[in-house]
Write a protein that holds these residues in place. Structure first.
Motif, PDB file in Angstrom:
ATOM      1  N   MET A 133       0.821  -1.210   0.000  1.00 48.29           N
ATOM      2  CA  MET A 133       0.000   0.000   0.000  1.00 48.29           C
ATOM      3  C   MET A 133       0.857   1.263   0.000  1.00 48.29           C
ATOM      4  O   MET A 133       0.490   2.268  -0.634  1.00 48.29           O
ATOM      5  N   VAL A 134       1.988   1.255   0.706  1.00 53.26           N
ATOM      6  CA  VAL A 134       2.891   2.410   0.688  1.00 53.26           C
ATOM      7  C   VAL A 134       3.387   2.652  -0.734  1.00 53.26           C
ATOM      8  O   VAL A 134       3.425   3.790  -1.208  1.00 53.26           O
ATOM      9  N   HIS A 135       3.722   1.584  -1.442  1.00 54.14           N
ATOM     10  CA  HIS A 135       4.165   1.734  -2.826  1.00 54.14           C
ATOM     11  C   HIS A 135       3.020   2.226  -3.708  1.00 54.14           C
ATOM     12  O   HIS A 135       3.250   3.039  -4.618  1.00 54.14           O
ATOM     13  N   ASP A 136       1.800   1.777  -3.445  1.00 54.90           N
ATOM     14  CA  ASP A 136       0.633   2.286  -4.177  1.00 54.90           C
ATOM     15  C   ASP A 136       0.444   3.778  -3.907  1.00 54.90           C
ATOM     16  O   ASP A 136       0.139   4.555  -4.818  1.00 54.90           O
ATOM     17  N   LEU A 137       0.624   4.179  -2.645  1.00 53.32           N
ATOM     18  CA  LEU A 137       0.504   5.589  -2.274  1.00 53.32           C
ATOM     19  C   LEU A 137       1.559   6.421  -2.995  1.00 53.32           C
ATOM     20  O   LEU A 137       1.256   7.488  -3.539  1.00 53.32           O
ATOM     21  N   ALA A 138       2.793   5.938  -3.027  1.00 51.11           N
ATOM     22  CA  ALA A 138       3.860   6.665  -3.715  1.00 51.11           C
ATOM     23  C   ALA A 138       3.523   6.843  -5.201  1.00 51.11           C
ATOM     24  O   ALA A 138       3.750   7.919  -5.761  1.00 51.11           O
ATOM     25  N   ALA A 139       2.986   5.821  -5.822  1.00 46.24           N
ATOM     26  CA  ALA A 139       2.591   5.932  -7.232  1.00 46.24           C
ATOM     27  C   ALA A 139       1.485   6.972  -7.395  1.00 46.24           C
ATOM     28  O   ALA A 139       1.525   7.797  -8.315  1.00 46.24           O
ATOM     29  N   TYR A 140       0.491   6.959  -6.496  1.00 47.54           N
ATOM     30  CA  TYR A 140      -0.597   7.941  -6.533  1.00 47.54           C
ATOM     31  C   TYR A 140      -0.051   9.363  -6.401  1.00 47.54           C
ATOM     32  O   TYR A 140      -0.538  10.291  -7.042  1.00 47.54           O
ATOM     33  N   GLU A 141       0.978   9.514  -5.570  1.00 51.12           N
ATOM     34  CA  GLU A 141       1.569  10.833  -5.348  1.00 51.12           C
ATOM     35  C   GLU A 141       2.619  11.181  -6.407  1.00 51.12           C
ATOM     36  O   GLU A 141       3.381  12.128  -6.245  1.00 51.12           O
ATOM     37  N   LYS A 142       2.659  10.387  -7.469  1.00 54.84           N
ATOM     38  CA  LYS A 142       3.562  10.623  -8.600  1.00 54.84           C
ATOM     39  C   LYS A 142       5.031  10.539  -8.189  1.00 54.84           C
ATOM     40  O   LYS A 142       5.882  11.246  -8.720  1.00 54.84           O
ATOM     41  N   SER A 143       5.323   9.672  -7.210  1.00 56.13           N
ATOM     42  CA  SER A 143       6.688   9.511  -6.703  1.00 56.13           C
ATOM     43  C   SER A 143       7.055   8.041  -6.547  1.00 56.13           C
ATOM     44  O   SER A 143       7.876   7.693  -5.693  1.00 56.13           O
ATOM     45  N   GLY A 144       6.453   7.185  -7.339  1.00 56.36           N
ATOM     46  CA  GLY A 144       6.684   5.756  -7.209  1.00 56.36           C
ATOM     47  C   GLY A 144       8.144   5.359  -7.306  1.00 56.36           C
ATOM     48  O   GLY A 144       8.590   4.453  -6.606  1.00 56.36           O
ATOM     49  N   ASN A 145       8.911   6.054  -8.140  1.00 58.56           N
ATOM     50  CA  ASN A 145      10.323   5.718  -8.306  1.00 58.56           C
ATOM     51  C   ASN A 145      11.161   6.091  -7.086  1.00 58.56           C
ATOM     52  O   ASN A 145      12.292   5.640  -6.952  1.00 58.56           O
ATOM     53  N   GLU A 146      10.621   6.889  -6.170  1.00 56.99           N
ATOM     54  CA  GLU A 146      11.359   7.301  -4.977  1.00 56.99           C
ATOM     55  C   GLU A 146      11.125   6.378  -3.782  1.00 56.99           C
ATOM     56  O   GLU A 146      11.858   6.436  -2.807  1.00 56.99           O
ATOM     57  N   CYS A 147      10.120   5.545  -3.851  1.00 60.87           N
ATOM     58  CA  CYS A 147       9.756   4.692  -2.718  1.00 60.87           C
ATOM     59  C   CYS A 147      10.591   3.422  -2.720  1.00 60.87           C
ATOM     60  O   CYS A 147      10.516   2.622  -3.648  1.00 60.87           O
ATOM     61  N   ARG A 148      11.379   3.250  -1.661  1.00 58.50           N
ATOM     62  CA  ARG A 148      12.256   2.090  -1.556  1.00 58.50           C
ATOM     63  C   ARG A 148      11.969   1.237  -0.321  1.00 58.50           C
ATOM     64  O   ARG A 148      12.759   0.366   0.043  1.00 58.50           O
ATOM     65  N   LEU A 149      10.868   1.483   0.354  1.00 55.84           N
ATOM     66  CA  LEU A 149      10.530   0.752   1.575  1.00 55.84           C
ATOM     67  C   LEU A 149      10.467  -0.747   1.318  1.00 55.84           C
ATOM     68  O   LEU A 149       9.872  -1.202   0.341  1.00 55.84           O
ATOM     69  N   THR A 150      11.078  -1.522   2.218  1.00 54.11           N
ATOM     70  CA  THR A 150      11.022  -2.978   2.133  1.00 54.11           C
ATOM     71  C   THR A 150      10.251  -3.541   3.322  1.00 54.11           C
ATOM     72  O   THR A 150      10.061  -2.860   4.340  1.00 54.11           O
ATOM     73  N   VAL A 151       9.844  -4.782   3.189  1.00 57.42           N
ATOM     74  CA  VAL A 151       9.149  -5.484   4.270  1.00 57.42           C
ATOM     75  C   VAL A 151      10.031  -5.536   5.509  1.00 57.42           C
ATOM     76  O   VAL A 151       9.581  -5.269   6.628  1.00 57.42           O
TER      77      VAL A 151
END
Length: 169
Positions: free
Chosen positions: A24-42
């Protein structure tokens, strides 16, 4: 557990929730037009929430037998009030569950933490272009802190600044 409406419930994050929250965090980053910046891992999120010294907290919202949203938050401190506060880092609600009380339930969960612990503030950021969220949070009583400007030091500038021996014994 808190119920909002007949179908939405909030509860504290549990360890088995981590993988879904990361998605969901990666989905949020994509929604905020910043998907390429999100590097959070499990592993990173699991450690922050459930490691030896947790530094992050959260709630999830469930409906129809599954997780449909989350909010992650951490403590801040106001020297003016002399108390901690809650800073809402990220909140996400699955698109098909928006406008069904899920976001409100997650804000209520954070507010309840503040009230129960004697904290004086619940703070969060919202992107300037996200007019839907701005209107929603205003309906909850949120007020923009537009007299403040957010600054960030990161990347090579942070490395250079933090790598300086000045002030070290």
């Amino acid at each position: 557990m808190t119920s909002v409406g007949a179908d939405v419930r909030t509860r504290l994050v549990r360890e088995p929730d981590v993988e879904t929250i990361v998605r969901m965090v990666h989905d949020l980053a994509a929604y905020e037009k910043s998907g390429n910046e999100c590097r959070l891992t499990v592993d990173q999120l699991r450690q922050a929430l459930f490691g030896e010294r947790p530094s992050l907290y959260g709630h999830v919202a469930e409906a129809e037998g599954r997780m449909v949203g989350f909010v992650l938050w951490f403590l801040n401190f106001s020297t003016w009030t002399g108390t901690h506060g809650v800073y809402g880092e990220d909140m996400y609600v699955e698109p098909e569950f928006r406008r069904h009380g899920v976001g409100r339930a997650l804000f209520e969960a954070m507010a309840r933490e503040c009230v129960q612990r004697g904290y004086q503030r619940l703070e969060f950021w919202t992107l300037d272009w996200n007019t839907g969220t701005i209107a929603f949070t205003a309906s909850l009583g949120a007020k923009p802190m537009d007299e403040w400007t957010v600054y960030r030091i990161s990347g090579p500038e942070l490395t250079e600044l933090g790598g300086s021996p000045a002030g070290e014994p």
